[in-house]
Design an enzyme around this catalytic site. Structure first.
Site, PDB file in Angstrom:
ATOM      1  CG  HIS A 140      10.459  -6.836   4.717  1.00  0.00           C
ATOM      2  ND1 HIS A 140       9.424  -5.970   4.924  1.00  0.00           N
ATOM      3  CD2 HIS A 140      10.046  -7.688   3.743  1.00  0.00           C
ATOM      4  CE1 HIS A 140       8.425  -6.274   4.106  1.00  0.00           C
ATOM      5  NE2 HIS A 140       8.779  -7.304   3.372  1.00  0.00           N
ATOM      6  NE  ARG A 173      -2.540  -4.457   9.195  1.00  0.00           N
ATOM      7  CZ  ARG A 173      -3.033  -5.327   8.324  1.00  0.00           C
ATOM      8  NH1 ARG A 173      -2.205  -6.150   7.683  1.00  0.00           N
ATOM      9  NH2 ARG A 173      -4.321  -5.394   8.090  1.00  0.00           N
ATOM     10  CB  SER A 214      -1.622  -9.792   7.658  1.00  0.00           C
ATOM     11  OG  SER A 214      -1.440  -9.602   6.288  1.00  0.00           O
ATOM     12  CD1 TRP A 245      -2.426   1.787   0.301  1.00  0.00           C
ATOM     13  CD2 TRP A 245      -2.685   1.355   2.483  1.00  0.00           C
ATOM     14  NE1 TRP A 245      -3.407   2.622   0.779  1.00  0.00           N
ATOM     15  CE2 TRP A 245      -3.580   2.371   2.108  1.00  0.00           C
ATOM     16  CE3 TRP A 245      -2.663   0.905   3.811  1.00  0.00           C
ATOM     17  CZ2 TRP A 245      -4.449   2.958   3.023  1.00  0.00           C
ATOM     18  CZ3 TRP A 245      -3.544   1.483   4.719  1.00  0.00           C
ATOM     19  CH2 TRP A 245      -4.422   2.496   4.323  1.00  0.00           C
TER      20      TRP A 245
HETATM   21  P1  A3P Z   1      -4.410  -8.324   5.346  1.00  0.00           P
HETATM   22  O1  A3P Z   1      -3.780  -9.663   5.183  1.00  0.00           O
HETATM   23  O2  A3P Z   1      -4.753  -7.999   6.768  1.00  0.00           O
HETATM   24  O3  A3P Z   1      -5.562  -8.098   4.441  1.00  0.00           O
HETATM   25  P2  A3P Z   1       2.349  -6.097   2.887  1.00  0.00           P
HETATM   26  O4  A3P Z   1       2.079  -5.277   1.690  1.00  0.00           O
HETATM   27  O5  A3P Z   1       3.309  -5.458   3.859  1.00  0.00           O
HETATM   28  O6  A3P Z   1       2.735  -7.478   2.506  1.00  0.00           O
HETATM   29  O7  A3P Z   1       0.995  -6.157   3.722  1.00  0.00           O
HETATM   30  C1  A3P Z   1      -0.097  -6.898   3.269  1.00  0.00           C
HETATM   31  C2  A3P Z   1      -1.319  -6.422   4.017  1.00  0.00           C
HETATM   32  O8  A3P Z   1      -1.701  -5.130   3.541  1.00  0.00           O
HETATM   33  C3  A3P Z   1      -2.504  -7.352   3.759  1.00  0.00           C
HETATM   34  O9  A3P Z   1      -3.312  -7.238   4.929  1.00  0.00           O
HETATM   35  C4  A3P Z   1      -3.126  -6.690   2.550  1.00  0.00           C
HETATM   36  O10 A3P Z   1      -4.462  -7.061   2.311  1.00  0.00           O
HETATM   37  C5  A3P Z   1      -3.011  -5.211   2.966  1.00  0.00           C
HETATM   38  N1  A3P Z   1      -3.107  -4.302   1.824  1.00  0.00           N
HETATM   39  C6  A3P Z   1      -2.629  -4.462   0.565  1.00  0.00           C
HETATM   40  N2  A3P Z   1      -2.942  -3.403  -0.200  1.00  0.00           N
HETATM   41  C7  A3P Z   1      -3.637  -2.554   0.596  1.00  0.00           C
HETATM   42  C8  A3P Z   1      -4.259  -1.284   0.363  1.00  0.00           C
HETATM   43  N3  A3P Z   1      -4.220  -0.711  -0.807  1.00  0.00           N
HETATM   44  N4  A3P Z   1      -4.909  -0.699   1.410  1.00  0.00           N
HETATM   45  C9  A3P Z   1      -4.942  -1.289   2.621  1.00  0.00           C
HETATM   46  N5  A3P Z   1      -4.385  -2.489   2.901  1.00  0.00           N
HETATM   47  C10 A3P Z   1      -3.740  -3.113   1.898  1.00  0.00           C
END
Ligand code: A3P
Length: 303
Positions: free
Chosen positions: A107, A130, A138, A49
């Site tokens: 990371h 988070r 997640s 995101w």
């Molecule tokens: P969830 O598994 O709780 O849905 P990362 O990008 O660090 O791998 O994190 C993944 C998490 O961010 C997942 O959470 C994913 O669904 C969520 N995510 C991905 N795109 C997003 C967006 N545009 N807005 C909010 N959350 C998002």
């Protein structure tokens, strides 16, 4: 039984054994530039995101860059680094023309970042954190998917049970963990070096503070929104473009793999605050809350 992942401890944090070699190589050879923007996070805290938001913010006036519609935020020009052997090497990054604005992702815990990021360049670091409960849920889904995708290749790898995975998470034994050490290190550094490190929270980006947060982010990375842009609704357009529902529905994100075992669509699950409530037992809530209280004591940081 634990999380079923092959981990090794290095500089007080846990790493998957395979990418560690690359990480060591990056530590030794990566040369940051003053104009670099480094996005730092623990896995599953909203990295994709933030990548989408940052990419859109810094390229909003660049005619050579398409918005995210045709390009997955996972595969755009963000030279994601931190150990994935498929991603650009320090040499490839070094060879990028000086005029290229490099958005890089890591990371790695703060202490393990290459020195050129931390001290010998004035590059900026944006950290996203988070709450640990949603991060855990997640990560659990992520690892279960990852192991499912490997079936056939490694039939012996069973997806971890939520109880086993929780135990490992609380012990800090997961890739780039422990959770609290990672988050607190960046939090403290952001207070000591406010011009160098911006600390954001996933929950704030999901709240009605989002416009304020994006303004702070854009200003921090040197691309502030003008009053005209704000009045024309550009900030709200960016929020909409980068919303999970929009990104999830784009063809570039729906199909295909990031690498052999990682499906692009797995990066977009629910994207909600508080999904943990559907998974945590009262005992798990008590344990994580106690841990949180103990670890965050005296930090001014809360989730
Ligand atoms: P969830 O598994 O709780 O849905 P990362 O990008 O660090 O791998 O994190 C993944 C998490 O961010 C997942 O959470 C994913 O669904 C969520 N995510 C991905 N795109 C997003 C967006 N545009 N807005 C909010 N959350 C998002």
């Amino acid at each position: 039984m634990g999380s079923n992942l092959e981990l090794v401890k290095y500089q007080n944090f846990w790493f998957l054994t395979t990418p560690l070699k690359n990480i060591l190589h990056y530590q030794a050879h990566f040369k940051a530039r003053d104009s670099d923007i480094i996005l730092a996070s623990l896995p599953k805290t909203g990295t994709t995101w933030l990548k989408s938001l940052l990419f859109t913010i810094v390229n909003r006036t660049n005619p050579d860059h398409q918005p995210l519609i045709n390009k997955s935020p996972l595969l755009n020009n963000l030279g994601v680094y931190g150990g994935n052997p498929l991603l650009p090497s320090p040499q490839q990054l070094h060879d990028e023309p000086p005029s290229t604005l490099r958005l890089l992702h890591s990371h790695l815990p703060y202490a393990s970042l290459p020195e050129s990021i931390k001290s010998s360049s004035s590059c900026k670091i944006v950290y996203i954190a988070r709450n640990p409960l949603d991060t855990f849920v997640s990560q659990w889904h992520w690892h279960a998917n990852l192991l499912k995708n490997r079936v056939g290749d490694h039939d012996e790898l069973e997806p971890p049970s939520i109880e086993d995975f929780f135990e490992s998470f609380c012990q800090g034994k997961f890739p780039y963990g422990p959770y609290f050490n990672h988050v607190i290190e960046f939090w403290k550094q952001s207070l000591e070096q406010p011009n160098k490190i911006l600390f954001l929270k996933y929950e704030d980006l999901k709240s009605d503070q989002v416009v304020l947060q994006l303004k702070k982010l854009a200003e921090f990375v040197g691309f502030p929104f003008s009053s005209q842009e704000e009045n024309e609704g550009l900030i709200k357009d960016i929020i909409k473009l980068c919303s999970i529902n929009n990104l999830k529905d784009l063809e570039v994100n729906k199909n295909g793999f990031m690498n052999k075992f990682v499906k692009k669509k797995d990066f977009f699950r629910k994207g909600e605050v508080g999904d943990w409530i559907n998974y945590f037992t009262p005992t798990m809530v008590e344990r994580i809350n106690n841990l949180m209280e103990e670890q965050l004591k005296g930090t001014d940081l809360s989730f």
